[in-house]
Write an enzyme that holds these catalytic residues in place. Structure first.
Site, PDB file in Angstrom:
ATOM      1  N   MET A 131       0.779  -1.219   0.128  1.00  0.00           N
ATOM      2  CA  MET A 131       0.013  -0.095   0.038  1.00  0.00           C
ATOM      3  C   MET A 131       0.802   1.337   0.098  1.00  0.00           C
ATOM      4  O   MET A 131       0.547   2.209   0.704  1.00  0.00           O
ATOM      5  CB  MET A 131      -1.039   0.120   1.196  1.00  0.00           C
ATOM      6  CG  MET A 131      -1.941  -1.225   1.229  1.00  0.00           C
ATOM      7  SD  MET A 131      -3.035  -1.738  -0.348  1.00  0.00           S
ATOM      8  CE  MET A 131      -4.044  -0.227  -0.073  1.00  0.00           C
ATOM      9  N   HIS A 155      -4.413  -4.454  -8.871  1.00  0.00           N
ATOM     10  CA  HIS A 155      -5.003  -3.231  -8.501  1.00  0.00           C
ATOM     11  C   HIS A 155      -6.773  -4.049  -8.616  1.00  0.00           C
ATOM     12  O   HIS A 155      -7.043  -4.321  -9.604  1.00  0.00           O
ATOM     13  CB  HIS A 155      -5.220  -2.107  -9.312  1.00  0.00           C
ATOM     14  CG  HIS A 155      -6.303  -0.893  -8.613  1.00  0.00           C
ATOM     15  ND1 HIS A 155      -5.842  -0.252  -7.698  1.00  0.00           N
ATOM     16  CD2 HIS A 155      -7.401  -0.523  -9.265  1.00  0.00           C
ATOM     17  CE1 HIS A 155      -6.880   0.550  -7.379  1.00  0.00           C
ATOM     18  NE2 HIS A 155      -7.865   0.456  -8.453  1.00  0.00           N
TER      19      HIS A 155
HETATM   20  C1  GRF Z   1      -5.897  -6.842  -2.948  1.00  0.00           C
HETATM   21  O1  GRF Z   1      -7.238  -6.646  -2.886  1.00  0.00           O
HETATM   22  C2  GRF Z   1      -5.231  -6.199  -3.883  1.00  0.00           C
HETATM   23  O2  GRF Z   1      -5.526  -5.850  -5.149  1.00  0.00           O
HETATM   24  C3  GRF Z   1      -4.903  -4.732  -3.101  1.00  0.00           C
HETATM   25  O3  GRF Z   1      -4.876  -5.106  -1.832  1.00  0.00           O
HETATM   26  C4  GRF Z   1      -5.522  -6.418  -1.451  1.00  0.00           C
HETATM   27  C5  GRF Z   1      -4.209  -7.239  -0.915  1.00  0.00           C
HETATM   28  O4  GRF Z   1      -4.880  -8.348  -0.504  1.00  0.00           O
HETATM   29  N1  GRF Z   1      -3.902  -3.988  -3.796  1.00  0.00           N
HETATM   30  P1  GRF Z   1      -3.995  -9.562   0.110  1.00  0.00           P
HETATM   31  O5  GRF Z   1      -2.918  -8.718   0.988  1.00  0.00           O
HETATM   32  O6  GRF Z   1      -2.866 -10.127  -1.341  1.00  0.00           O
HETATM   33  O7  GRF Z   1      -4.571 -10.459   0.793  1.00  0.00           O
END
Ligand code: GRF
Length: 267
Positions: A131, A155
């Site tokens: 993030m 994304h």
């Molecule tokens: C996912 O929905 C991805 O698209 C977004 O953050 C979320 C991460 O989920 N950028 P995870 O940590 O892989 O479970």
């Protein structure tokens, strides 16, 4: 036989995409191995997935660095003006001081990240729920050959709709009847890089934000390994393409071309 590529994965949260990638590597459904997992926060639950699979992991604590960035020296090779010129994360009316503080604090964090990842030999850096926006400082040090970008992001929306941190929430609140996810190469903007692959799902009247998110993640777990495999096969080519609009004006965009057949060669 295709060569096996080495992937570095950056996470911030639960790491379900990381898990899907590890599983695809371990089942040999993609020609890849995960060389390391990094996080911007010690709290990322996904780090335990790396430990469980014997993958080296590390944390660069972005929050701590950003809070105290004035106390750190900027990296010797950081060029503020170059980063200001290249980045297009911020809207045009953003105060320059804010952008400068962002670029400087991130460059300090990113130089630490580079120090950690340079130990590993890797072909592709995969952002899996990481993030943080990357700045030109880090991007240029990984994409050493402009024609072969080496950073991918996933994304939670059908880009270019709904960039930002809450793609599924934005999709749901807008009343969309279809949701989806996108894997793209990272460029100097926010979720704006050339699109590699997309998957979609229907949004039904009884769906909630939670079910939309769940449906979306299930698509992400399929899409990311597919895109990594196309990269491993040398099938992704990034090219500028010029289009003539109905008005007669022209527009040039950077597009990912997907070759039908694996190149079979080294990247
Ligand atoms: C996912 O929905 C991805 O698209 C977004 O953050 C979320 C991460 O989920 N950028 P995870 O940590 O892989 O479970």
């Amino acid at each position: 036989m295709q060569p096996i590529i080495r992937i570095g994965v950056l996470i911030s949260g639960g790491g379900s995409n990381l898990q899907a990638i590890i599983d695809a590597c371990e089942s040999h459904s993609i020609n890849a191995v995960v060389a390391f997992v990094g996080s911007d926060t010690p709290e990322a639950a996904g780090l335990s997935r790396a430990v469980k699979h014997g993958i080296p992991d590390f944390v660069v604590d972005y929050s701590r660095i950003i809070q105290q960035f004035h106390r750190y020296a900027l990296p010797n090779d950081f060029n503020l003006q170059e980063c200001l010129n290249k980045q297009h994360i911020f809207p045009g009316n953003t105060p320059v001081a804010r952008i400068e503080a962002f670029l400087k604090s991130r460059a300090i964090a990113e130089s630490e990240l580079l120090r950690r990842i340079r130990i590993f030999d890797f072909d592709l850096l995969v952002l899996a729920g990481f993030m943080r926006n990357l700045t030109p400082y880090l991007i240029d040090r990984i994409n050493v050959r402009a024609e072969i970008p080496r950073i991918m992001n996933i994304h939670p929306a059908i880009l270019p709709a709904f960039p930002g941190t809450d793609g599924y929430g934005d999709t749901f609140r807008y009343g969309c009847k279809v949701g989806g996810c996108t894997v793209h190469f990272v460029d100097y903007g926010e979720d704006s890089g050339p699109i590699i692959g997309q998957r979609t799902f229907p949004i039904m009247p009884d769906d909630t934000i939670e079910t939309v998110r769940r449906k979306g993640l299930e698509q992400e777990w399929r899409l990311y390994p597919e895109c990594i495999q196309m990269f491993a096969e040398g099938r992704l080519q990034v090219l500028p393409e010029t289009f003539i609009l109905p008005s007669g004006a022209t527009i040039t965009r950077t597009i990912v071309k997907i070759a039908r057949n694996p190149s079979g060669g080294e990247r």
